[in-house]
Write a protein that holds these residues in place. Structure first.
Motif, PDB file in Angstrom:
ATOM      1  N   ASP A  69      14.215  18.264  56.619  1.00 58.09           N
ATOM      2  CA  ASP A  69      14.367  18.289  58.069  1.00 58.09           C
ATOM      3  C   ASP A  69      15.811  18.609  58.450  1.00 58.09           C
ATOM      4  O   ASP A  69      16.656  18.864  57.578  1.00 58.09           O
ATOM      5  N   THR A  92      15.098  27.965  54.192  1.00 54.83           N
ATOM      6  CA  THR A  92      13.637  27.984  54.261  1.00 54.83           C
ATOM      7  C   THR A  92      13.084  26.681  54.826  1.00 54.83           C
ATOM      8  O   THR A  92      11.875  26.567  55.029  1.00 54.83           O
ATOM      9  N   SER A  93      13.949  25.702  55.057  1.00 48.34           N
ATOM     10  CA  SER A  93      13.519  24.416  55.619  1.00 48.34           C
ATOM     11  C   SER A  93      13.037  24.613  57.055  1.00 48.34           C
ATOM     12  O   SER A  93      13.588  25.427  57.801  1.00 48.34           O
ATOM     13  N   THR A  94      12.025  23.844  57.461  1.00 44.53           N
ATOM     14  CA  THR A  94      11.571  23.909  58.846  1.00 44.53           C
ATOM     15  C   THR A  94      12.433  22.976  59.691  1.00 44.53           C
ATOM     16  O   THR A  94      12.373  21.757  59.545  1.00 44.53           O
ATOM     17  N   ASP A 116      17.632  32.379  58.894  1.00 48.07           N
ATOM     18  CA  ASP A 116      16.411  31.577  58.912  1.00 48.07           C
ATOM     19  C   ASP A 116      15.369  32.316  58.084  1.00 48.07           C
ATOM     20  O   ASP A 116      15.135  33.512  58.292  1.00 48.07           O
ATOM     21  N   CYS A 118      11.814  31.067  57.377  1.00 47.37           N
ATOM     22  CA  CYS A 118      10.714  30.113  57.422  1.00 47.37           C
ATOM     23  C   CYS A 118       9.507  30.686  56.681  1.00 47.37           C
ATOM     24  O   CYS A 118       9.128  31.839  56.902  1.00 47.37           O
ATOM     25  N   PRO A 166      12.332  29.757  63.231  1.00 47.27           N
ATOM     26  CA  PRO A 166      11.865  28.381  63.364  1.00 47.27           C
ATOM     27  C   PRO A 166      10.886  28.195  64.526  1.00 47.27           C
ATOM     28  O   PRO A 166       9.919  27.435  64.407  1.00 47.27           O
ATOM     29  N   LYS A 169       7.553  29.499  63.318  1.00 50.33           N
ATOM     30  CA  LYS A 169       6.977  28.579  62.330  1.00 50.33           C
ATOM     31  C   LYS A 169       6.418  27.331  63.020  1.00 50.33           C
ATOM     32  O   LYS A 169       5.319  26.851  62.677  1.00 50.33           O
ATOM     33  N   LEU A 170       7.137  26.800  63.994  1.00 46.06           N
ATOM     34  CA  LEU A 170       6.650  25.618  64.698  1.00 46.06           C
ATOM     35  C   LEU A 170       5.412  25.939  65.527  1.00 46.06           C
ATOM     36  O   LEU A 170       4.511  25.107  65.649  1.00 46.06           O
ATOM     37  N   ASN A 173       2.655  25.807  63.070  1.00 49.93           N
ATOM     38  CA  ASN A 173       2.330  24.448  62.651  1.00 49.93           C
ATOM     39  C   ASN A 173       1.720  23.632  63.780  1.00 49.93           C
ATOM     40  O   ASN A 173       0.981  22.685  63.530  1.00 49.93           O
ATOM     41  N   ASP A 239       7.141  18.143  62.233  1.00 53.14           N
ATOM     42  CA  ASP A 239       7.108  19.463  62.871  1.00 53.14           C
ATOM     43  C   ASP A 239       6.508  19.390  64.275  1.00 53.14           C
ATOM     44  O   ASP A 239       6.995  20.048  65.203  1.00 53.14           O
TER      45      ASP A 239
END
Length: 285
Positions: A69, A92-94, A116, A118, A166, A169-170, A173, A239
């Protein structure tokens, strides 16, 4: 081995797969993980093993992060590692879009570059290099990261300035969390209405209402095999909370997402944070 020397920090289920894939692709890789046991299989495959994040980064031209995180990224990148002018950070972290923008600015102040990256996929796809990679950052930095990104994913989608990947990606998710929570509700309702749980899950998984995500989670719920997790409930909760918080800053009220987040928060409260997100649909005794 050819290519820039990579330091890979964070060897969870996704990180381990990505590090192994990069080794297979010919990159020299030095790894570090807070829990040393997780680093040993990657080291056995040919990676150099560093005793600290700082040691790994000191040996590398490119720093790849796969951490839990915002807080973990901040602690490692700005508390343990010394960024050098020209160093390329591929995250690569979300994390939240706002955090990504702030971290990129701090990295830039040290002369480093931030991209970024992701990733969309599961641990098996990480190992195979068949994930979808969402990339954002300065065009020249995304281009410089290209060989690493293409090794990780069959598809690389450039999205523009830092923070865009990000956000994408969110958004993905958000859909995942809402689907899994809705599936749990459908199963709970069906059971109480007298339907056989296994029959219902099989029917949902094979229906036109399903998707790859839903059929996969339906099978996990049916089998009860929640560990090892493809995507931990705790990370799903994180997330979804990032989405809700970012949405509030944008003046949006995402009631469905807020409700879905509560399902995964309850899973954490019940001690199931490390189980697969499908645990929200676990059969109750």
């Amino acid at each position: 081995m050819t290519g820039p020397h990579l330091a890979f920090l964070g060897l969870g289920s996704m990180g381990s797969g990505m590090a192994l894939r990069l080794l297979d692709s010919g990159f020299p890789v030095t790894v570090h993980n807070r829990t040393a046991d997780r680093a040993r299989p990657v080291a056995a495959a040919g990676a150099a093993l560093a005793a600290s994040a700082a040691e790994a980064a000191d040996a590398a031209d490119v720093l790849v992060l796969s951490l839990a995180d915002d807080k973990a990224v901040d602690e490692v990148l700005f508390g343990q590692v010394t960024l050098r002018p020209g160093m390329l950070v591929i995250n690569t972290s979300t994390v939240s879009p706002g955090y990504a923008r702030g971290a990129a600015a701090k990295a830039s102040a040290a002369g480093a570059r931030w991209v970024d990256a992701c990733v969309v996929g599961n641990p098996a796809q990480a190992r195979e290099g068949t994930m979808r990679v969402l990339a954002s950052g300065a065009p020249e930095d995304v281009e410089a990261a290209g060989p690493v990104l293409r090794a990780l994913g069959g598809t690389v989608l450039p999205l523009g300035p830092v923070g865009r990947a990000p956000a994408m990606k969110l958004a993905f998710n958000l859909l995942l969390g809402a689907q899994v929570a809705s599936l749990a509700d459908a199963v709970r309702y069906g059971e109480h209405a007298g339907l056989d749980r296994d029959l219902l899950l099989a029917a949902i998984g094979g229906s036109g209402f399903s998707s790859k995500v839903m059929s996969f989670r339906a099978e996990v719920m049916r089998s009860g095999a929640y560990e090892p997790a493809a995507f931990r409930a705790a990370l799903m909760h994180k997330d979804l909370r990032l989405v809700v918080e970012d949405a509030r800053e944008l003046g949006l009220d995402l009631a469905v997402t807020d409700c879905a987040a509560a399902y995964f928060g309850q899973a954490i409260a019940e001690g199931n944070g490390d189980a697969d997100a499908a645990v929200v649909g676990a059969a109750k005794e």
